[in-house]
Scaffold this motif. Sequence first.
Motif, PDB file in Angstrom:
ATOM      1  N   ILE A   1     -43.260-106.513   7.018  1.00  0.00           N
ATOM      2  CA  ILE A   1     -42.137-107.180   7.635  1.00  0.00           C
ATOM      3  C   ILE A   1     -41.720-106.295   9.063  1.00  0.00           C
ATOM      4  O   ILE A   1     -41.379-106.896  10.030  1.00  0.00           O
ATOM      5  N   ILE A   2     -41.379-105.181   8.542  1.00  0.00           N
ATOM      6  CA  ILE A   2     -40.850-104.010   9.676  1.00  0.00           C
ATOM      7  C   ILE A   2     -41.987-104.054  10.681  1.00  0.00           C
ATOM      8  O   ILE A   2     -41.468-103.970  12.044  1.00  0.00           O
ATOM      9  N   ARG A   3     -43.159-103.617  10.497  1.00  0.00           N
ATOM     10  CA  ARG A   3     -44.195-103.535  11.580  1.00  0.00           C
ATOM     11  C   ARG A   3     -44.233-104.766  12.309  1.00  0.00           C
ATOM     12  O   ARG A   3     -44.298-104.582  13.574  1.00  0.00           O
ATOM     13  N   SER A   4     -44.256-106.154  11.838  1.00  0.00           N
ATOM     14  CA  SER A   4     -44.396-107.247  12.587  1.00  0.00           C
ATOM     15  C   SER A   4     -43.020-107.366  13.418  1.00  0.00           C
ATOM     16  O   SER A   4     -43.193-107.761  14.568  1.00  0.00           O
ATOM     17  N   ALA A   5     -41.899-107.177  13.009  1.00  0.00           N
ATOM     18  CA  ALA A   5     -40.509-107.113  13.568  1.00  0.00           C
ATOM     19  C   ALA A   5     -40.483-106.333  14.781  1.00  0.00           C
ATOM     20  O   ALA A   5     -39.912-106.730  15.867  1.00  0.00           O
ATOM     21  N   VAL A   6     -41.008-105.235  14.493  1.00  0.00           N
ATOM     22  CA  VAL A   6     -40.930-104.163  15.715  1.00  0.00           C
ATOM     23  C   VAL A   6     -41.922-104.817  16.960  1.00  0.00           C
ATOM     24  O   VAL A   6     -41.534-104.881  18.203  1.00  0.00           O
ATOM     25  N   LYS A   7     -43.269-105.067  16.438  1.00  0.00           N
ATOM     26  CA  LYS A   7     -44.023-105.408  17.594  1.00  0.00           C
ATOM     27  C   LYS A   7     -43.679-106.616  18.050  1.00  0.00           C
ATOM     28  O   LYS A   7     -43.609-106.923  19.407  1.00  0.00           O
ATOM     29  N   ARG A   8     -42.833-107.653  17.187  1.00  0.00           N
ATOM     30  CA  ARG A   8     -42.375-108.757  18.160  1.00  0.00           C
ATOM     31  C   ARG A   8     -41.295-108.645  19.053  1.00  0.00           C
ATOM     32  O   ARG A   8     -41.122-108.951  20.070  1.00  0.00           O
ATOM     33  N   SER A   9     -40.316-107.829  18.658  1.00  0.00           N
ATOM     34  CA  SER A   9     -39.269-107.422  19.628  1.00  0.00           C
ATOM     35  C   SER A   9     -39.827-106.561  20.840  1.00  0.00           C
ATOM     36  O   SER A   9     -39.448-107.012  21.858  1.00  0.00           O
ATOM     37  N   LEU A  10     -40.853-105.736  20.638  1.00  0.00           N
ATOM     38  CA  LEU A  10     -41.559-105.293  21.844  1.00  0.00           C
ATOM     39  C   LEU A  10     -42.146-106.239  22.839  1.00  0.00           C
ATOM     40  O   LEU A  10     -42.120-106.112  24.236  1.00  0.00           O
ATOM     41  N   GLY A  11     -42.791-107.377  22.349  1.00  0.00           N
ATOM     42  CA  GLY A  11     -43.402-108.155  23.078  1.00  0.00           C
ATOM     43  C   GLY A  11     -42.256-109.401  23.619  1.00  0.00           C
ATOM     44  O   GLY A  11     -42.278-109.646  24.646  1.00  0.00           O
ATOM     45  N   GLN A  12     -41.347-109.582  22.791  1.00  0.00           N
ATOM     46  CA  GLN A  12     -40.240-110.644  23.169  1.00  0.00           C
ATOM     47  C   GLN A  12     -39.335-110.050  24.460  1.00  0.00           C
ATOM     48  O   GLN A  12     -39.183-110.806  25.389  1.00  0.00           O
ATOM     49  N   TYR A  13     -39.434-108.833  24.565  1.00  0.00           N
ATOM     50  CA  TYR A  13     -38.417-108.278  25.753  1.00  0.00           C
ATOM     51  C   TYR A  13     -39.434-107.541  26.703  1.00  0.00           C
ATOM     52  O   TYR A  13     -38.911-106.838  27.420  1.00  0.00           O
ATOM     53  N   ASN A  14     -40.740-108.111  26.633  1.00  0.00           N
ATOM     54  CA  ASN A  14     -41.469-107.561  27.761  1.00  0.00           C
ATOM     55  C   ASN A  14     -41.744-106.058  27.882  1.00  0.00           C
ATOM     56  O   ASN A  14     -41.829-105.427  28.890  1.00  0.00           O
TER      57      ASN A  14
END
Length: 616
Positions: free
Chosen positions: A317-330
């Motif tokens: 969960i932590i790994r995917s959430a960090v990846k998602r935030s990095l991608g979401q905010y370009n």
Amino acid sequence: MSDIIQLLPDSVANQIAAGEVVQRPASAVKELIENSVDAGAGKIQLIVKDAGKSLIQIIDDGCGMSVTDARMCFERHATSKIRKAEDLFAIRTMGFRGEAMASIAAIAQVELKSRRHEDELGTLICIEGSEVIKQEPVLCPAGTSISIKNLFYNTPARRNFLKANPVELRHMIDEFQRVALAHSDIHFTFHHEGNELFHLPKASLKQRIVHLLGSSYNQKLVPLEEDTSIIKLKGFIGKPEFARKTRGEQFFFVNNRFVKDPYLNHAVLTAYDELLPDDSYPLYVLFIDIDPSKIDINVHPTKTEIKYQDEKAIYAIIRSAVKRSLGQYNITPTLDFNQETGFSQMISHKAPEDIVPPQISFNPDFNPFSSERKSDRSSSYASSFGESPRDVTKNWGSLYEIVDTVKHEQQKIDLGITPEEQEIINKSDRQFFQLHTRFIISPIKTGFMLIDQQAAHERILYERFLQQLETHQGASQQSLFPQTVNLNPVDFELVKELLPDIQALGFLVREFGKNTFVVEGIPADISSNVSEVEMLEHLIEGFKNNFTLLKLDKRDNLARTLARNAALKTGTRLSQEEMNNLIDQLFACETPNISLLGKPVIIKYSLEELIQKFEK
């Protein structure tokens, strides 16, 4: 034979327990602040003198204690947080063991003032070495005030193990920051020797991070939030370009409790794969909210280690959430297949009749090989220096004459090279070759030497900086425009401690207000493309990293860190003269053949080895 097993007195047992709970002044600060948080305080003040060795005082406006509770809190295993063993798996408070106050009272002189909001009078209790000296009613504000004086006064061996005041203060700042980050809804202040280090009003989490770590962090943060059936995750992560060389700015909180967990830290780092170099670490402040029944915090007396029922799911969960935030905010590159933007810039909003085609003008009579134009250009070039064209190249041969007259008188260190071979090294007409802009090949009579140019320069600068630290004669080059650098409080205290040695190296640095320094110059030996501010920040990061990994002496650490930052890097192209000077300076070092990492700087290859290679 008489019985030999005896029950230890409470005072001795408390001193033994204090060895685990209170290791240094920062440990006492942590325990007392957490007690104030558990008491529901809206404002907490921390007052420290002599880095906690003389005084640690915590003042809060929490619920306060009755007369009985004030006396009972100093008993071992006395707590208001749990009643039975099952409560250990439903803990939401910071403390629960009931050992901290008893341990502190066993090794210090403690004064407690506490009053409940509904009471008119409070209670004063004075304890020294687990012995109650005074207990009486007192007039005091609602809440609790605890003063710890002369920590470890009755255990001199433990007191002698304490570090210097700046080191102990940095540990206290670390503990203070962790509690302040976890409770941004509480007003915190921190005073040391009469100076206010922190003033943290109630704020949002992002504002609290900026207040604690510095205003520059406002642009470094990326928000993160994830809500699942297993955990709720929120907080901020740092942008990759602001990653640092140390792990100091990484915070994990589980149910608002700071924890150290390499496994969860690895989950964050893997999310930054291909965004960061191997030796860089991102900033993050992450909060995990989880059902207390699914974790066990009763693992270590410091309560910074936690066991989880489902570690792998939390990791994912932590790994995917960090990846998602990095991608979401370009922050990471993304592809959008729903929009074609390749031709969007070619569309014009002008009317067709207003569009003017581009025009090209040229001189058909221009001849680049015209001797007349060449002479004009060369004469204008020379006139700008006040010389004729003939004067510019008149004495060009004298440049080589100067090089031929240079004598290399520096002593060479014995590397298994015979005097005959050194004669060839000493010749003024020797030629060097640079291999892949990383190695220098130096011919000798029996073969050649291969020199790592970066490791060689690091060794040269390291020994030079060590000598400057001993003699305090480091030369400086003053900056045209002084620059200010804002540091977080921990780094600020570190630079204050290192300031005399930093100045001895040639840095012109002075204190300039709260958590701020002015850099007016850098060592003259350094020719770097980075700014003065970046150079100082790199010096701090490298110093902390070396101290953590190698436990080096302070001056050795500084010299090593600055040498590694200032040395020429692999990929730098060198001229013959630069290679010549580098090798001469290397052989003048005390240990030229060993790098700062303990690896060889020079490798010698003989002609016999080469011949054998070809004969095979």
